[in-house]
Design an enzyme around this catalytic site. Structure first.
Site, PDB file in Angstrom:
ATOM      1  N   ASP A 240       0.816  -1.214   0.000  1.00 35.70           N
ATOM      2  CA  ASP A 240       0.000   0.000   0.000  1.00 35.70           C
ATOM      3  C   ASP A 240       0.846   1.260   0.000  1.00 35.70           C
ATOM      4  OD1 ASP A 240      -2.252  -1.565  -0.001  1.00 35.70           O
ATOM      5  OD2 ASP A 240      -3.222  -0.508   1.658  1.00 35.70           O
TER       6      ASP A 240
ATOM      7  N   ASN B  84      -4.853  -2.315  -4.818  1.00 35.98           N
ATOM      8  CA  ASN B  84      -6.065  -2.319  -4.005  1.00 35.98           C
ATOM      9  C   ASN B  84      -5.857  -1.477  -2.755  1.00 35.98           C
ATOM     10  OD1 ASN B  84      -8.676  -2.931  -3.245  1.00 35.98           O
ATOM     11  ND2 ASN B  84      -8.181  -4.945  -2.412  1.00 35.98           N
TER      12      ASN B  84
ATOM     13  N   ASP C 222     -11.089  -2.371  11.162  1.00 43.77           N
ATOM     14  CA  ASP C 222     -10.062  -3.306  10.697  1.00 43.77           C
ATOM     15  C   ASP C 222      -9.699  -4.338  11.753  1.00 43.77           C
ATOM     16  OD1 ASP C 222      -9.957  -2.184   8.211  1.00 43.77           O
ATOM     17  OD2 ASP C 222      -8.180  -0.970   8.592  1.00 43.77           O
TER      18      ASP C 222
ATOM     19  N   GLU D 290     -11.416  -4.444   1.249  1.00 44.72           N
ATOM     20  CA  GLU D 290     -10.683  -5.148   0.196  1.00 44.72           C
ATOM     21  C   GLU D 290     -11.485  -6.302  -0.386  1.00 44.72           C
ATOM     22  OE1 GLU D 290      -7.357  -3.052   2.385  1.00 44.72           O
ATOM     23  OE2 GLU D 290      -9.408  -3.655   2.711  1.00 44.72           O
TER      24      GLU D 290
ATOM     25  N   HIS E  59      -5.541  -9.104   3.001  1.00 48.14           N
ATOM     26  CA  HIS E  59      -4.520  -9.289   4.025  1.00 48.14           C
ATOM     27  C   HIS E  59      -5.104  -9.543   5.404  1.00 48.14           C
ATOM     28  CE1 HIS E  59      -4.700  -4.730   5.073  1.00 48.14           C
ATOM     29  NE2 HIS E  59      -5.658  -4.994   4.207  1.00 48.14           N
ATOM     30  N   ARG E  60      -6.180  -8.843   5.755  1.00 46.21           N
ATOM     31  CA  ARG E  60      -6.727  -8.988   7.103  1.00 46.21           C
ATOM     32  C   ARG E  60      -7.435 -10.334   7.299  1.00 46.21           C
ATOM     33  NH1 ARG E  60      -4.723  -4.945   9.224  1.00 46.21           N
ATOM     34  NH2 ARG E  60      -4.775  -2.850   8.302  1.00 46.21           N
TER      35      ARG E  60
ATOM     36  N   LYS F  98       0.361  -6.478   1.773  1.00 40.53           N
ATOM     37  CA  LYS F  98      -0.337  -5.204   1.629  1.00 40.53           C
ATOM     38  C   LYS F  98      -0.026  -4.271   2.791  1.00 40.53           C
ATOM     39  CE  LYS F  98      -4.885  -3.547   0.211  1.00 40.53           C
ATOM     40  NZ  LYS F  98      -5.015  -2.334   0.995  1.00 40.53           N
TER      41      LYS F  98
END
Length: 420
Positions: free
Chosen positions: A53, A95, A297, A325, A374-375, A400
């Site tokens: 990012d 993204n 998040d 995302e 990623h999360r 990311k």
């Protein structure tokens, strides 16, 4: 570099202990990079995150005439002229939501045309509210589908002094407008409309960073900010560790019964996701209802942790997770139900996790689709600390925001089976 298709986690069978420093904050790094790029002079950013990012943001700024050096793994040295230039080609931002939203607004300060685009996932993330808000200032901006790509024909001048913005889908829209407004030619009032707003704490991060780079921004009411046309001046800026990344380590600690030293006190974070620590620390007695609206998040982390809680947990205030995302509510329910049918239920935009402490120690082979998010990948790794057979698909997507995630867990004693 060859990507790893799958990663199967081997439960460590013991408490995880040691030191594991989270990377710098993605949210703050991308704000600081943009503000330093808009400033006149040389700024030094330390403690920064180097990830997909932030790389997209840095590369975009370079394409707009900003000089950026990287003397080490956690620093950027940014030299700007006080004005961004029109790039020769469309800005591709993968993204990266922060980079896409922030640069869409900042492009209005360019004398020329800027096209902001992203990958197939970013092209599914709405940007219409930001585009409509920019138009109220007389900015020539189009996004034909309501999603990227966005074309901005900037002049650096505004035709009005008031913006109404619906920040219900994302506080990033509001942050983008705030940072843009200081580079304009007149004072601008930015006013929220609607009953909901994404995490307000991220707007506080934005205004704090703006002030550090010389802007004058004042909150004149609970829903209005006034921004003066000060522009920005170069500054040395220290970026704190990422609270969202810290949530995985906090959860790994309580889930394994270990002790992980993050190198920074738990109460030292200013980011909204730091609120998650209060909930995580209550495990295995998490609250029956958790409002994720102001720590969005962190919800995937707590949702996976909730699978091992003593009692069920309902997550509310998380509708915005559907436009991250990926649709994170769907990704969480899908992954949890792959582990055991009925473990999670979507109730409208709420998520209910039917907790079961007896999951720990079982062998429950499950492939977890990360949806290139990623999360989702990092959160479901937590399930692999207690359940044998958890396999994460596309584990490299953690690059990311936390490229060293798998190495960080390995340093604490977690082992894996690579499957190409």
């Amino acid at each position: 570099m060859t990507r790893t298709a799958k990663l199967t986690i081997t439960p460590p069978g013991r408490p995880l202990s040691g030191r594991a420093m989270p990377p710098g904050s993605k949210s703050i790094t991308n704000r600081a990079l943009l503000l330093a790029g808009l400033a006149k002079g040389t700024s030094r950013l330390t403690g920064a995150l180097k990830s997909d990012d932030t790389r997209y943001m840095a590369e975009a700024l370079r394409a707009m005439g900003v000089a950026i050096d990287e003397p080490d793994d956690t620093s950027f040295v940014v030299t700007g002229s006080g004005r961004l230039l029109a790039p020769k080609a469309p800005l591709f931002l993968g993204n990266a939501g922060t980079a896409t939203r922030f640069l869409t607004a900042a492009a209005a300060l360019v004398d020329g045309t800027v096209i902001v685009d992203g990958d197939e996932h970013m092209r599914k993330r709405p940007i219409g509210p930001l585009v409509e808000a920019m138009r109220t200032l007389g900015i020539d901006v189009t996004a034909e589908t309501g999603y990227p790509p966005v074309t901005v024909r900037g002049t650096g001048r505004f035709e009005a002094d008031r913006i109404l913005i619906d920040g219900g889908l994302s506080s990033q829209y509001v942050s983008a407008l705030l940072m843009m407004a200081a580079g304009g030619d007149r004072p601008v009032d930015i006013e929220l409309v609607g009953e909901d707003i994404g995490a307000l704490g991220y707007i506080d991060l934005t205004t704090a960073a703006m002030k550090a780079f010389g802007a004058k921004v004042e909150k004149t009411s609970p829903v209005i900010w006034r921004v003066e046309p000060t522009g920005y001046r170069a500054a040395d800026f220290i970026i704190e560790p990422d609270a969202s990344a810290a949530t995985y380590l906090w959860a790994a600690e309580v889930l394994s019964g270990g002790r992980i030293d993050l190198g920074v006190p738990n109460d030292a974070f200013t980011q909204p996701d730091a609120k998650a620590y209060e909930a995580i620390a209550k495990f295995p007695h998490l609250p029956a209802e958790i409002d994720g609206s102001q720590m969005q998040d962190a919800v995937p982390t707590i949702a996976v942790l909730a699978a091992f809680n003593e009692t069920p947990v309902r997550f509310v205030g998380i509708a915005n997770l559907r436009v991250k995302e990926c649709d994170r509510i769907r990704a969480l329910s899908t992954g949890l139900n792959n582990i055991r049918a009925g473990l999670a239920v979507e109730d409208g935009d709420d998520l209910i996790v039917h907790s079961d402490p007896a999951l720990a120690g079982q062998t429950l082979p499950a492939e977890i689709d990360s949806f290139a998010d990623h999360r989702i990948a990092m959160s479901f790794a937590l399930a692999g600390l207690k359940i044998d057979g958890i396999t994460i698909l596309d584990p490299d997507c953690v690059g990311k925001t936390f490229p060293a995630y798998w190495r960080t867990l390995a340093a604490l004693g977690v082992t894996y089976q690579d499957q190409d």
